[in-house]
Design a protein around this motif. Structure first.
Motif, PDB file in Angstrom:
ATOM      1  N   ALA A  13       0.829  -1.203   0.000  1.00  0.00           N
ATOM      2  CA  ALA A  13       0.000   0.000   0.000  1.00  0.00           C
ATOM      3  C   ALA A  13       0.864   1.254   0.000  1.00  0.00           C
ATOM      4  CB  ALA A  13      -0.924  -0.006   1.217  1.00  0.00           C
ATOM      5  N   PHE A  14       2.079   1.153   0.533  1.00  0.00           N
ATOM      6  CA  PHE A  14       3.003   2.285   0.607  1.00  0.00           C
ATOM      7  C   PHE A  14       4.250   1.953  -0.202  1.00  0.00           C
ATOM      8  CE2 PHE A  14       0.511   2.664   4.467  1.00  0.00           C
ATOM      9  CZ  PHE A  14       0.364   4.022   4.657  1.00  0.00           C
ATOM     10  N   VAL A  39      -2.022  12.182  20.378  1.00  0.00           N
ATOM     11  CA  VAL A  39      -1.348  10.890  20.372  1.00  0.00           C
ATOM     12  C   VAL A  39      -1.751  10.113  19.112  1.00  0.00           C
ATOM     13  CG1 VAL A  39      -1.074   8.720  21.621  1.00  0.00           C
ATOM     14  CG2 VAL A  39      -1.357  10.843  22.893  1.00  0.00           C
ATOM     15  N   TRP A  40      -0.765   9.650  18.362  1.00  0.00           N
ATOM     16  CA  TRP A  40      -1.045   8.853  17.178  1.00  0.00           C
ATOM     17  C   TRP A  40      -1.437   7.433  17.559  1.00  0.00           C
ATOM     18  CZ3 TRP A  40      -1.869  10.842  12.663  1.00  0.00           C
ATOM     19  CH2 TRP A  40      -1.197  12.001  12.250  1.00  0.00           C
ATOM     20  N   THR A  41      -2.414   6.885  16.855  1.00  0.00           N
ATOM     21  CA  THR A  41      -2.701   5.461  16.884  1.00  0.00           C
ATOM     22  C   THR A  41      -2.508   4.964  15.457  1.00  0.00           C
ATOM     23  OG1 THR A  41      -5.059   5.716  16.366  1.00  0.00           O
ATOM     24  CG2 THR A  41      -4.432   5.732  18.722  1.00  0.00           C
ATOM     25  N   LEU A  42      -2.404   3.673  15.280  1.00  0.00           N
ATOM     26  CA  LEU A  42      -2.237   3.136  13.939  1.00  0.00           C
ATOM     27  C   LEU A  42      -3.444   3.458  13.064  1.00  0.00           C
ATOM     28  CD1 LEU A  42      -0.651  -0.308  14.827  1.00  0.00           C
ATOM     29  CD2 LEU A  42       0.503   1.642  13.772  1.00  0.00           C
ATOM     30  N   GLU A  43      -4.641   3.324  13.620  1.00  0.00           N
ATOM     31  CA  GLU A  43      -5.862   3.616  12.858  1.00  0.00           C
ATOM     32  C   GLU A  43      -5.958   5.097  12.507  1.00  0.00           C
ATOM     33  OE1 GLU A  43      -7.956   1.515  11.452  1.00  0.00           O
ATOM     34  OE2 GLU A  43      -6.827  -0.166  12.267  1.00  0.00           O
ATOM     35  N   ALA A  51      -6.485  11.089   4.062  1.00  0.00           N
ATOM     36  CA  ALA A  51      -6.931  12.487   4.038  1.00  0.00           C
ATOM     37  C   ALA A  51      -5.856  13.408   3.464  1.00  0.00           C
ATOM     38  CB  ALA A  51      -7.320  12.938   5.442  1.00  0.00           C
ATOM     39  N   GLU A  52      -4.591  13.087   3.714  1.00  0.00           N
ATOM     40  CA  GLU A  52      -3.478  13.905   3.233  1.00  0.00           C
ATOM     41  C   GLU A  52      -2.989  13.477   1.846  1.00  0.00           C
ATOM     42  OE1 GLU A  52      -1.911  16.684   4.736  1.00  0.00           O
ATOM     43  OE2 GLU A  52      -3.805  16.552   5.837  1.00  0.00           O
ATOM     44  N   GLY A  53      -3.610  12.449   1.283  1.00  0.00           N
ATOM     45  CA  GLY A  53      -3.227  12.011  -0.051  1.00  0.00           C
ATOM     46  C   GLY A  53      -1.974  11.155  -0.111  1.00  0.00           C
ATOM     47  N   ILE A  54      -1.543  10.638   1.018  1.00  0.00           N
ATOM     48  CA  ILE A  54      -0.367   9.765   1.028  1.00  0.00           C
ATOM     49  C   ILE A  54      -0.733   8.423   0.395  1.00  0.00           C
ATOM     50  CG2 ILE A  54       1.280   8.539   2.506  1.00  0.00           C
ATOM     51  CD1 ILE A  54       1.104  10.935   4.431  1.00  0.00           C
ATOM     52  N   THR A  55      -1.938   7.936   0.724  1.00  0.00           N
ATOM     53  CA  THR A  55      -2.448   6.724   0.087  1.00  0.00           C
ATOM     54  C   THR A  55      -3.745   7.081  -0.637  1.00  0.00           C
ATOM     55  OG1 THR A  55      -3.644   6.093   2.093  1.00  0.00           O
ATOM     56  CG2 THR A  55      -1.467   5.129   1.783  1.00  0.00           C
ATOM     57  N   PRO A  56      -4.004   6.439  -1.780  1.00  0.00           N
ATOM     58  CA  PRO A  56      -5.219   6.780  -2.536  1.00  0.00           C
ATOM     59  C   PRO A  56      -6.498   6.256  -1.889  1.00  0.00           C
ATOM     60  CG  PRO A  56      -4.000   5.030  -3.646  1.00  0.00           C
ATOM     61  CD  PRO A  56      -3.156   5.488  -2.490  1.00  0.00           C
ATOM     62  N   GLU A  57      -6.394   5.217  -1.066  1.00  0.00           N
ATOM     63  CA  GLU A  57      -7.566   4.666  -0.386  1.00  0.00           C
ATOM     64  C   GLU A  57      -7.206   4.297   1.039  1.00  0.00           C
ATOM     65  OE1 GLU A  57      -7.166   0.115  -2.072  1.00  0.00           O
ATOM     66  OE2 GLU A  57      -8.388   1.561  -3.161  1.00  0.00           O
ATOM     67  N   ARG A  58      -8.229   4.098   1.863  1.00  0.00           N
ATOM     68  CA  ARG A  58      -8.033   3.802   3.286  1.00  0.00           C
ATOM     69  C   ARG A  58      -7.317   2.471   3.460  1.00  0.00           C
ATOM     70  NH1 ARG A  58      -7.898   3.208   8.358  1.00  0.00           N
ATOM     71  NH2 ARG A  58      -9.283   4.262   9.787  1.00  0.00           N
ATOM     72  N   VAL A  59      -6.291   2.467   4.274  1.00  0.00           N
ATOM     73  CA  VAL A  59      -5.567   1.246   4.616  1.00  0.00           C
ATOM     74  C   VAL A  59      -5.866   0.921   6.075  1.00  0.00           C
ATOM     75  CG1 VAL A  59      -3.730   1.621   2.933  1.00  0.00           C
ATOM     76  CG2 VAL A  59      -3.465   2.501   5.249  1.00  0.00           C
ATOM     77  N   THR A  60      -5.437  -0.234   6.531  1.00  0.00           N
ATOM     78  CA  THR A  60      -5.675  -0.620   7.920  1.00  0.00           C
ATOM     79  C   THR A  60      -4.512  -0.167   8.798  1.00  0.00           C
ATOM     80  OG1 THR A  60      -4.573  -2.751   7.698  1.00  0.00           O
ATOM     81  CG2 THR A  60      -6.938  -2.675   7.165  1.00  0.00           C
ATOM     82  N   GLY A  61      -4.757  -0.167  10.092  1.00  0.00           N
ATOM     83  CA  GLY A  61      -3.688   0.127  11.039  1.00  0.00           C
ATOM     84  C   GLY A  61      -2.568  -0.890  10.937  1.00  0.00           C
ATOM     85  N   GLU A  62      -2.924  -2.131  10.649  1.00  0.00           N
ATOM     86  CA  GLU A  62      -1.913  -3.187  10.495  1.00  0.00           C
ATOM     87  C   GLU A  62      -1.010  -2.898   9.297  1.00  0.00           C
ATOM     88  OE1 GLU A  62       0.510  -6.471  10.728  1.00  0.00           O
ATOM     89  OE2 GLU A  62      -0.680  -5.450  12.240  1.00  0.00           O
ATOM     90  N   THR A  63      -1.575  -2.341   8.231  1.00  0.00           N
ATOM     91  CA  THR A  63      -0.761  -1.970   7.067  1.00  0.00           C
ATOM     92  C   THR A  63       0.228  -0.873   7.444  1.00  0.00           C
ATOM     93  OG1 THR A  63      -2.543  -2.582   5.566  1.00  0.00           O
ATOM     94  CG2 THR A  63      -0.873  -1.083   4.698  1.00  0.00           C
ATOM     95  N   VAL A  64      -0.218   0.090   8.246  1.00  0.00           N
ATOM     96  CA  VAL A  64       0.675   1.157   8.721  1.00  0.00           C
ATOM     97  C   VAL A  64       1.784   0.545   9.575  1.00  0.00           C
ATOM     98  CG1 VAL A  64       0.828   3.216  10.188  1.00  0.00           C
ATOM     99  CG2 VAL A  64      -1.091   2.947   8.596  1.00  0.00           C
ATOM    100  N   THR A  67       4.290  -1.279   7.411  1.00  0.00           N
ATOM    101  CA  THR A  67       5.113  -0.324   6.669  1.00  0.00           C
ATOM    102  C   THR A  67       6.196   0.255   7.565  1.00  0.00           C
ATOM    103  OG1 THR A  67       3.244   0.197   5.230  1.00  0.00           O
ATOM    104  CG2 THR A  67       5.059   1.804   5.308  1.00  0.00           C
ATOM    105  N   LEU A  68       5.828   0.591   8.791  1.00  0.00           N
ATOM    106  CA  LEU A  68       6.820   1.112   9.729  1.00  0.00           C
ATOM    107  C   LEU A  68       7.877   0.052  10.034  1.00  0.00           C
ATOM    108  CD1 LEU A  68       4.483   3.071  12.148  1.00  0.00           C
ATOM    109  CD2 LEU A  68       6.023   4.017  10.409  1.00  0.00           C
ATOM    110  N   ALA A  69       7.457  -1.195  10.157  1.00  0.00           N
ATOM    111  CA  ALA A  69       8.402  -2.294  10.406  1.00  0.00           C
ATOM    112  C   ALA A  69       9.375  -2.415   9.233  1.00  0.00           C
ATOM    113  CB  ALA A  69       7.655  -3.603  10.625  1.00  0.00           C
TER     114      ALA A  69
END
Length: 98
Positions: A13-14, A39-43, A51-64, A67-69
């Motif tokens: 996704a990223f 405070v940030w959460t994965l969701e 919302a910021e246009g980083i991804t074209p569609e909604r991803v899950t917190g697990e995907t975030v 990606t961080l991993a």
């Protein structure tokens, strides 16, 4: 005989650029993006990414998290720190004696 219907390729996704934008996003306060929390959460990160246009569609917190991993970062749950309205709180907490 039919093969498996499971997808044989995984599309991330990223991409590399989007992953770096995610990393930069998480170094800023969610309040700067109109969120009611500091405070940030994965969701929450997933919602702000779309919302910021980083991804074209909604991803899950697990995907975030995945990606961080991939960036070598580990997600840790935010901790709520307890404070007191007592004007002497810092002195008492520090163990200082009067």
């Amino acid at each position: 005989m039919r093969g498996s219907s499971v997808a044989h390729t995984i599309h991330r996704a990223f991409d590399a650029g989007q992953a770096e934008r995610l990393r930069a996003l998480l170094h800023r306060s969610p309040r700067l993006f109109g969120q009611a929390t500091s405070v940030w959460t994965l969701e929450l990160a997933a919602a702000v990414c779309v919302a910021e246009g980083i991804t074209p569609e909604r991803v899950t917190g697990e995907t975030v998290r995945a990606t961080l991993a991939r960036l070598g970062l580990r997600w840790r749950r935010a901790k709520n720190w307890i404070t007191s309205p007592d004007p002497e709180y810092l002195r008492k907490k520090g163990g200082a004696t009067a």
